[in-house]
Write a protein that holds these residues in place. Structure first.
Motif, short mmCIF file in Angstrom:
data_model
loop_
_atom_site.label_atom_id
_atom_site.label_comp_id
_atom_site.label_asym_id
_atom_site.label_seq_id
_atom_site.Cartn_x
_atom_site.Cartn_y
_atom_site.Cartn_z
N ASN A 1 0.83 -1.21 0.00
CA ASN A 1 0.00 0.00 0.00
C ASN A 1 0.86 1.26 0.00
N GLU B 1 -2.84 5.07 -9.32
CA GLU B 1 -3.97 4.39 -8.66
C GLU B 1 -4.55 3.30 -9.55
N GLU C 1 -3.04 -0.87 -2.71
CA GLU C 1 -3.90 0.32 -2.58
C GLU C 1 -3.07 1.60 -2.65
N LEU D 1 -3.63 5.52 -1.69
CA LEU D 1 -4.52 6.51 -1.09
C LEU D 1 -3.86 7.88 -1.19
N SER E 1 -9.43 14.86 -8.10
CA SER E 1 -10.58 14.07 -8.59
C SER E 1 -10.84 14.36 -10.06
N THR F 1 -8.31 10.58 -9.83
CA THR F 1 -8.05 9.90 -8.56
C THR F 1 -9.37 9.70 -7.83
N THR F 2 -9.60 8.47 -7.35
CA THR F 2 -10.87 8.20 -6.66
C THR F 2 -10.67 7.91 -5.17
N ASN F 3 -9.52 7.33 -4.82
CA ASN F 3 -9.27 7.01 -3.41
C ASN F 3 -8.57 8.22 -2.79
N LEU F 4 -9.38 9.17 -2.31
CA LEU F 4 -8.89 10.51 -2.01
C LEU F 4 -9.53 11.04 -0.73
N HIS G 1 -10.95 13.27 8.62
CA HIS G 1 -10.49 11.92 8.26
C HIS G 1 -9.25 11.44 9.02
N GLU H 1 -9.02 7.56 9.58
CA GLU H 1 -8.74 6.81 8.34
C GLU H 1 -7.29 7.01 7.91
N ALA I 1 -4.44 4.11 7.54
CA ALA I 1 -3.75 3.88 6.26
C ALA I 1 -2.23 3.98 6.44
#
Ligand code: OAD
Length: 231
Positions: free
Chosen positions: A5, A78, A84, A86, A97, A101-104, A156, A159, A163
């Motif tokens: 990751n 990504e 993964e 992030l 975005s 990039t979606t995992n943001l 966040h 999270e 990570a």
């Protein structure tokens, strides 16, 4: 390296070549505007119209800007990396975005989001916000940009630390290392066993927390690094 990751922290430097100014470089935003007047809860309580005006203008600037080769490269990473990836951004623009990039995670909030200071409801911000705008959920005239101001807790955090604990590699891009808690992520990731890499125009304030560094403009160093990672 194996496909472990990756956590990537980005700052204003990654958007600099999209035409959005940084904060602490020569001519940076905080040289021209006192942050105590626009980026604290006290400033908003004192003069909400001034604070909305400041973010309305930044929202307009961000909407006009386009993602650059560094944002594009992170979106490619990504898509192509087996583990993964992030992206944790301190930036309030939406260029990651828009690049794909979606995992943001937007740890300092986002210009394109609004929040009710009364009931905490969140929604897409209109282009121009004003103090008298009613919250779409509770109708109170207490809307604010969904921006984390100095003295407030970044979004966040749970999270992000989860990570960091699972990361094999931590990369910081375009950030000066002047603002905590983000400035402490490299030291934390390293303590938890990750390798750490800095990609920045110049050595940051926390360069000692990185195992490796590449210095140069983001539109060059980020695509080069991503190309190496994807082989
Ligand atoms: P800074 O303005 O503090 O730092 C920008 C960094 O980007 C510096 O280290 C520059 O060397 C680097 N840089 C400039 N141009 C670059 C380029 N073309 N390519 C690569 N690097 C470049 O911005 P941040 O570290 O993002 O918070 O600031 C952190 C936080 O402080 C922001 O999120 C904001 C600010 O006050 C809030 O408003 C809460």
């Amino acid at each position: 390296m194996s496909a472990g990751n990756i956590v990537i922290l980005t700052g204003a430097g990654i958007s600099a070549e999209s035409g959005l100014g940084t904060f602490r470089d020569k001519g940076g935003l905080w040289e021209n505007v006192a942050l105590e007047e626009v980026a604290t809860p006290e400033a908003f309580a004192r003069d909400p119209a001034r604070v909305h005006g400041f973010y309305n203008s930044r929202r307009k600037g961000a909407a006009r800007a386009a993602p650059n080769a560094a944002h594009d490269a992170l979106a490619r990473l990504e898509r192509g990396w087996a583990g993964e990836v992030l992206v944790v951004t301190q930036n309030v623009d939406n260029l990651h975005s828009r690049a794909g990039t979606t995992n943001l995670l937007h740890m300092h909030g986002a210009l394109h989001r609004a929040r009710c200071a009364g009931c905490d409801h969140k929604w897409d911000a209109p282009a121009v916000m004003a103090p008298e705008d009613p919250c779409p959920s509770c109708a109170a005239p207490s809307t604010r940009p969904d921006i984390v101001w100095f003295g407030e807790m970044p979004h966040h955090m749970h999270e992000i630390f989860t990570a960091l604990a699972a990361a094999e590699l931590f990369v910081a891009i375009g950030t000066s290392g002047a603002v905590y808690p983000a400035a402490g992520f490299a030291a934390e990731a390293r303590r938890l066993g990750a390798r750490t890499l800095e990609l920045n125009l110049a050595p940051s304030d926390v360069i000692c927390d990185f195992d490796d560094a590449r210095h140069g403009p983001a539109t060059r160093v980020v695509p080069d690094w991503v190309a190496e990672m994807l082989g």
